[in-house]
Scaffold this active site. Structure first.
Site, PDB file in Angstrom:
ATOM      1  N   ASP A 194       9.219   3.261 -10.989  1.00  9.29           N
ATOM      2  CA  ASP A 194       8.361   3.451  -9.813  1.00  9.29           C
ATOM      3  C   ASP A 194       6.937   3.747 -10.281  1.00  9.29           C
ATOM      4  OD1 ASP A 194       7.813   3.419  -7.140  1.00  9.29           O
ATOM      5  OD2 ASP A 194       8.747   5.347  -6.672  1.00  9.29           O
ATOM      6  N   GLU A 195       5.970   3.578  -9.395  1.00  2.00           N
ATOM      7  CA  GLU A 195       4.548   3.853  -9.665  1.00  2.00           C
ATOM      8  C   GLU A 195       4.081   3.122 -10.924  1.00  2.00           C
ATOM      9  OE1 GLU A 195       2.853   5.390  -7.462  1.00  2.00           O
ATOM     10  OE2 GLU A 195       4.347   6.539  -6.334  1.00  2.00           O
ATOM     11  N   VAL A 196       4.471   1.861 -11.025  1.00  2.00           N
ATOM     12  CA  VAL A 196       4.265   1.111 -12.260  1.00  2.00           C
ATOM     13  C   VAL A 196       2.780   0.786 -12.488  1.00  2.00           C
ATOM     14  CG1 VAL A 196       4.647  -1.230 -11.370  1.00  2.00           C
ATOM     15  CG2 VAL A 196       5.549  -0.593 -13.619  1.00  2.00           C
ATOM     16  N   CYS A 227      -9.671  -2.132   9.349  1.00  2.00           N
ATOM     17  CA  CYS A 227     -10.037  -0.709   9.408  1.00  2.00           C
ATOM     18  C   CYS A 227     -10.308  -0.097   8.034  1.00  2.00           C
ATOM     19  CB  CYS A 227      -8.941   0.084  10.120  1.00  2.00           C
ATOM     20  SG  CYS A 227      -8.657  -0.441  11.819  1.00  2.00           S
ATOM     21  N   CYS A 272      -5.205  -1.234   7.863  1.00  2.00           N
ATOM     22  CA  CYS A 272      -5.213  -2.699   7.854  1.00  2.00           C
ATOM     23  C   CYS A 272      -6.540  -3.173   7.241  1.00  2.00           C
ATOM     24  CB  CYS A 272      -5.044  -3.245   9.272  1.00  2.00           C
ATOM     25  SG  CYS A 272      -6.492  -2.982  10.309  1.00  2.00           S
ATOM     26  N   GLY A 281       6.820   2.004   2.059  1.00  2.00           N
ATOM     27  CA  GLY A 281       8.267   2.059   1.862  1.00  2.00           C
ATOM     28  C   GLY A 281       8.733   1.512   0.519  1.00  2.00           C
ATOM     29  N   PRO A 297       0.823  -1.209   0.000  1.00  2.00           N
ATOM     30  CA  PRO A 297       0.000   0.000   0.000  1.00  2.00           C
ATOM     31  C   PRO A 297       0.860   1.263   0.000  1.00  2.00           C
ATOM     32  CG  PRO A 297       0.168  -0.852   2.209  1.00  2.00           C
ATOM     33  CD  PRO A 297       0.881  -1.840   1.338  1.00  2.00           C
TER      34      PRO A 297
HETATM   35  N1  LIG Z   1       1.230   4.949   7.990  1.00  2.00           N
HETATM   36  C1  LIG Z   1       2.523   4.867   7.741  1.00  2.00           C
HETATM   37  N2  LIG Z   1       3.172   3.674   7.837  1.00  2.00           N
HETATM   38  C2  LIG Z   1       4.504   3.597   7.595  1.00  2.00           C
HETATM   39  N3  LIG Z   1       5.263   4.636   7.191  1.00  2.00           N
HETATM   40  C3  LIG Z   1       4.674   5.839   7.034  1.00  2.00           C
HETATM   41  C4  LIG Z   1       3.297   6.000   7.313  1.00  2.00           C
HETATM   42  N4  LIG Z   1       2.992   7.301   7.073  1.00  2.00           N
HETATM   43  C5  LIG Z   1       4.127   7.911   6.669  1.00  2.00           C
HETATM   44  N5  LIG Z   1       5.145   7.037   6.613  1.00  2.00           N
HETATM   45  C6  LIG Z   1       6.506   7.363   6.131  1.00  2.00           C
HETATM   46  O1  LIG Z   1       6.546   6.943   4.775  1.00  2.00           O
HETATM   47  C7  LIG Z   1       7.805   6.343   4.513  1.00  2.00           C
HETATM   48  C8  LIG Z   1       7.675   5.414   3.308  1.00  2.00           C
HETATM   49  O2  LIG Z   1       7.476   6.216   2.167  1.00  2.00           O
HETATM   50  P1  LIG Z   1       7.598   5.670   0.688  1.00  2.00           P
HETATM   51  O3  LIG Z   1       7.419   6.859  -0.207  1.00  2.00           O
HETATM   52  O4  LIG Z   1       8.849   4.852   0.492  1.00  2.00           O
HETATM   53  O5  LIG Z   1       6.320   4.712   0.595  1.00  2.00           O
HETATM   54  P2  LIG Z   1       5.639   4.139  -0.730  1.00  2.00           P
HETATM   55  O6  LIG Z   1       5.191   2.762  -0.400  1.00  2.00           O
HETATM   56  O7  LIG Z   1       6.566   4.280  -1.894  1.00  2.00           O
HETATM   57  O8  LIG Z   1       4.370   5.116  -0.903  1.00  2.00           O
HETATM   58  P3  LIG Z   1       3.589   5.552  -2.245  1.00  2.00           P
HETATM   59  O9  LIG Z   1       2.829   4.345  -2.747  1.00  2.00           O
HETATM   60  O10 LIG Z   1       2.669   6.646  -1.801  1.00  2.00           O
HETATM   61  O11 LIG Z   1       4.622   6.038  -3.245  1.00  2.00           O
HETATM   62  C9  LIG Z   1       8.158   5.667   5.824  1.00  2.00           C
HETATM   63  O12 LIG Z   1       9.544   5.444   5.978  1.00  2.00           O
HETATM   64  C10 LIG Z   1       7.641   6.685   6.850  1.00  2.00           C
HETATM   65  O13 LIG Z   1       8.628   7.681   7.082  1.00  2.00           O
HETATM   66  C1  LIG Z   2      -4.546   3.879  -3.495  1.00  5.05           C
HETATM   67  C2  LIG Z   2      -4.497   4.719  -4.737  1.00  5.05           C
HETATM   68  C3  LIG Z   2      -3.415   5.562  -4.991  1.00  5.05           C
HETATM   69  N1  LIG Z   2      -3.387   6.301  -6.125  1.00  5.05           N
HETATM   70  C4  LIG Z   2      -2.244   7.179  -6.408  1.00  5.05           C
HETATM   71  C5  LIG Z   2      -1.853   8.127  -5.285  1.00  5.05           C
HETATM   72  C6  LIG Z   2      -0.374   8.307  -5.508  1.00  5.05           C
HETATM   73  O1  LIG Z   2      -0.191   9.368  -6.457  1.00  5.05           O
HETATM   74  C7  LIG Z   2       0.046   6.960  -6.109  1.00  5.05           C
HETATM   75  C8  LIG Z   2       0.656   5.993  -5.121  1.00  5.05           C
HETATM   76  O2  LIG Z   2       1.925   6.311  -4.802  1.00  5.05           O
HETATM   77  O3  LIG Z   2      -1.124   6.343  -6.609  1.00  5.05           O
HETATM   78  C9  LIG Z   2      -4.418   6.258  -7.065  1.00  5.05           C
HETATM   79  O4  LIG Z   2      -4.365   6.924  -8.098  1.00  5.05           O
HETATM   80  N2  LIG Z   2      -5.490   5.432  -6.821  1.00  5.05           N
HETATM   81  C10 LIG Z   2      -5.577   4.658  -5.698  1.00  5.05           C
HETATM   82  O5  LIG Z   2      -6.574   3.932  -5.539  1.00  5.05           O
HETATM   83 ZN   LIG Z   3      -6.324  -1.018  11.573  1.00  6.26          ZN
END
Ligand SMILES: Nc1ncnc2c1ncn2[C@@H]1O[C@H](COP(=O)(O)OP(=O)(O)OP(=O)(O)O)[C@@H](O)[C@H]1O
Ligand SMILES: Cc1cn([C@H]2C[C@H](O)[C@@H](CO)O2)c(=O)[nH]c1=O
Ligand SMILES: [Zn+2]
Length: 199
Positions: A88-90, A180, A177, A20, A16
């Site tokens: 990224d963001e594939v 929730c 989760c 990270g 999600p």
């Molecule tokens: N609910 C959360 N759970 C865990 N980390 C969180 C949360 N909210 C903020 N963070 C921060 O986000 C960081 C991870 O960010 P990252 O951009 O790598 O996630 P991502 O999975 O790539 O998200 P996205 O899909 O939005 O790009 C964690 O190291 C922490 O600092």
């Molecule tokens: C969960 C979700 C994220 N997103 C976007 C938000 C962020 O720009 C990116 C995730 O890093 O994807 C959507 O477009 N639709 C979705 O349902």
């Molecule tokens: Zn929860």
């Protein structure tokens, strides 16, 4: 005699939002650079949240990336010398990316793809299920649920809009989760508490 053979493969990093994925992708990119590999990094141009020409994590870690509007543009930018191709963001990329990734991996390139496995309704997102099926290595990360503090495998959309795609960060989404997480389906079409209904 040891014969070094370059072995191509596909690695997928999913989970999600806030789990990270970008941090892990950046970590792998940095280590490949330390290993003196030729690395190319791409992102969909659609994702302009933090930076147009970099992948960035919520914790402000960054790495330069080539923004591409679709798989055709990505193919045009591919460097035949690249040993590692990271994306990224594939989940935002089109189906044309799949044969491109397969071809790269078949020809010895290490492909690393990060993205959402599920949309905010908990449904498979774009080409991600296909990439997960084709990958040699899958890393599924979890965030922390913003309601109960458990591990979170889902993303809650906090604003009422239809459609699968809504680019955004903490102003529009939070990690949840399974327990929730609320979907319009599970709540009879009501996405979140609507003050107008006085509930
Ligand atoms: N609910 C959360 N759970 C865990 N980390 C969180 C949360 N909210 C903020 N963070 C921060 O986000 C960081 C991870 O960010 P990252 O951009 O790598 O996630 P991502 O999975 O790539 O998200 P996205 O899909 O939005 O790009 C964690 O190291 C922490 O600092
Ligand atoms: C969960 C979700 C994220 N997103 C976007 C938000 C962020 O720009 C990116 C995730 O890093 O994807 C959507 O477009 N639709 C979705 O349902
Ligand atoms: Zn929860």
């Amino acid at each position: 005699m040891f014969v070094h053979q370059r072995q191509g493969s596909l690695e997928v990093i999913c989970g999600p939002m806030f789990s990270g994925k970008s941090e892990e992708l950046i970590r792998r990119i940095k280590r490949a650079i330390i290993a003196k590999q030729k690395v190319q990094v791409f992102k969909p141009a659609l994702d302009d949240r933090y930076d147009v020409s970099a992948i960035a994590s919520h914790s402000q870690r960054k790495h330069d990336a080539i923004p591409v509007k679709d798989s055709v543009e990505l193919a045009r930018h591919l460097d035949p010398e690249a040993q590692v191709v990271a994306l990224d963001e594939v989940q935002f990329m089109d189906e044309g990316l799949i044969p491109i990734i397969e071809d790269l991996a078949d020809h010895g390139v290490r492909v690393i793809a990060g993205g959402l496995d599920q949309d905010s309704n908990g449904e498979p997102f774009g080409i991600m299920p296909i990439l997960l099926a084709k990958a040699e290595y899958v890393t599924k990360l979890q965030a922390i649920c913003m309601v109960c503090g458990a591990l979170a495998g889902r993303t809650q959309r906090m604003v009422q809009t239809g459609g699968q795609v809504l680019v955004g960060a903490a102003e529009a989404y939070e990690a949840r989760c399974r327990h929730c997480h609320e979907t319009p389906h599970a709540t009879g079409g009501r996405l979140l508490e609507d003050p107008a209904q006085g509930s």
